[in-house]
Design an enzyme around this catalytic site. Structure first.
Site, mmCIF file in Angstrom:
data_model
loop_
_atom_site.group_PDB
_atom_site.id
_atom_site.type_symbol
_atom_site.label_atom_id
_atom_site.label_comp_id
_atom_site.label_asym_id
_atom_site.label_seq_id
_atom_site.Cartn_x
_atom_site.Cartn_y
_atom_site.Cartn_z
ATOM 1 N N TYR A 190 -0.324 -0.045 10.599
ATOM 2 C CA TYR A 190 -0.730 -0.396 9.244
ATOM 3 C C TYR A 190 0.413 -0.168 8.255
ATOM 4 C CZ TYR A 190 -3.202 -0.231 4.776
ATOM 5 O OH TYR A 190 -3.599 -0.448 3.481
ATOM 6 N N SER B 146 0.851 -1.190 0.000
ATOM 7 C CA SER B 146 0.000 0.000 0.000
ATOM 8 C C SER B 146 0.882 1.234 0.000
ATOM 9 C CB SER B 146 -0.893 0.011 1.248
ATOM 10 O OG SER B 146 -1.520 1.277 1.431
#
Length: 354
Positions: A185, A159
């Site tokens: 994350y 990501s």
């Protein structure tokens, strides 16, 4: 052979869809695994691969729900998979390995994003355990099937969140520092990119190549843990019916699945691997302090960090080192991990595709 982290100018872009990528592909006879392949961009990835003729095995926490969603698609199988539970990962891999099939495509798509602080039964951070470590374990357990293909590709969903920062190897599970969902994350997505780097180095001699993918910003159930204030910073409003409205800049799921599928099937990538991709191309390297919402930061493709992460992962999973594929040799699938094979435990923590 090291692939340069430099755009190929593929002819595709951010608006390309997964169906466009496979429009000229014939995947009949190919076998793929897509974790979380029953929702979001995972579902669109499954649709595209099946539409091109592949057989797709979907890993899902809820088998019944996944089968219901996938019922209209041919050549799809569903096996239960909980990436936070090593026994579940073992059971999934064993079920596939017992079929004796080669594995041509492994798309590590499932994941979680921004949950409140939560650790699994081992004390591992949820992001790290689900987005990265479960997939690391699964890939090693499927190694012989990947080798059997002779021309396999592994696609790990990273990501742009990797830009948040490099991995804190001294505190992977936030035992020393305050928990921060964004940092957690981001580090898990950096880990996914580094995994592709080291896996490709070890696997290319055996025809196993690996890629990391940023799918793009997509509004999905993955943002459900974010507060309205967090969403507002992204120009997103949560509606009363559970849907979202944005001011723009987000991809559709069809567009979000395109780069995963491009990395899995594009002939442009033959003989390549170990790179981070976005918008259906190899991404450019940007500076560590760049605030651009594209490109790959140096720490996410650093080979020294990639090897360090691999070695730490081996220790965390208590893998017997003489069974690890050091460029692919001598892996005994029954001795890889010191865990028992039993029915997976469902612990209530949902996984979503990303």
């Amino acid at each position: 052979m090291i692939t340069e982290q430099k755009p190929l100018h593929s002819g595709y872009g951010p608006e390309s869809t997964a169906q466009e990528i496979v429009s000229d592909q014939d995947l009949r006879g190919k076998t793929a695994i897509v974790t979380g392949g029953h929702g979001g961009i995972g579902l669109e990835t499954t649709r595209a691969l099946v539409g091109a003729g592949a057989t797709v095995i979907v890993g899902a926490r809820s088998v019944d729900r996944a089968r219901e969603i996938l019922a209209s698609l041919p050549n799809v199988e569903v096996i239960r998979l909980d990436l936070m539970d090593p026994n579940s990962v073992e059971a999934f891999a064993k079920a596939f390995m017992n079929s004796g099939r080669a594995l041509d495509l492994l798309i590590l798509n499932a994941g979680v994003s921004f949950p409140p602080e939560l650790k699994d039964a081992r004390g591992f951070d949820t992001h790290f355990a689900t987005n990265y470590l479960g997939h690391f374990q699964l890939t090693l357990r499927l190694w012989e099937a990947l080798k059997r293909s002779g021309n396999a590709r592994v696609v790990a969903l990273s990501s742009i969140g990797h830009m948040i920062g490099p991995i804190d190897f001294d505190d992977l599970h936030f035992n020393k520092r305050p928990y921060d969902k964004n940092i957690s994350y981001g580090e898990s997505k950096t880990a996914c990119s580094l995994f592709a780097v080291e896996l490709d180095r070890r696997g290319q001699e055996y025809g196993v190549r690996a890629f990391a993918v940023h799918p793009g910003a997509i509004l999905s159930g993955l943002v459900r843990h974010l507060s309205n204030e967090d969403l507002a910073e992204w120009g997103v409003t949560r509606n009363v019916d559970g849907t979202y409205t944005s001011s723009g800049g987000f991809k559709t799921v069809e567009q979000g699945a395109a780069t995963s599928v491009w990395c899995a099937v594009s002939p442009m990538l033959n003989g390549m691997g170990g790179v981070y991709c976005e918008d259906c191309d190899i991404a450019e390297v940007v500076s560590a302090d760049s605030q651009l919402q594209y490109g790959v930061r140096p720490w996410a493709i650093d080979p020294t960090s990639a090897k360090k992460l691999w070695d730490i992962s081996v220790e965390l999973l208590n893998i017997q080192k003489d069974t690890i594929p050091n460029v692919g040799t001598n892996l005994d699938s029954d001795r890889l991990l010191n865990v028992s094979i039993e029915e997976p435990v469902v612990n209530g923590q949902l996984s979503f595709t990303r």
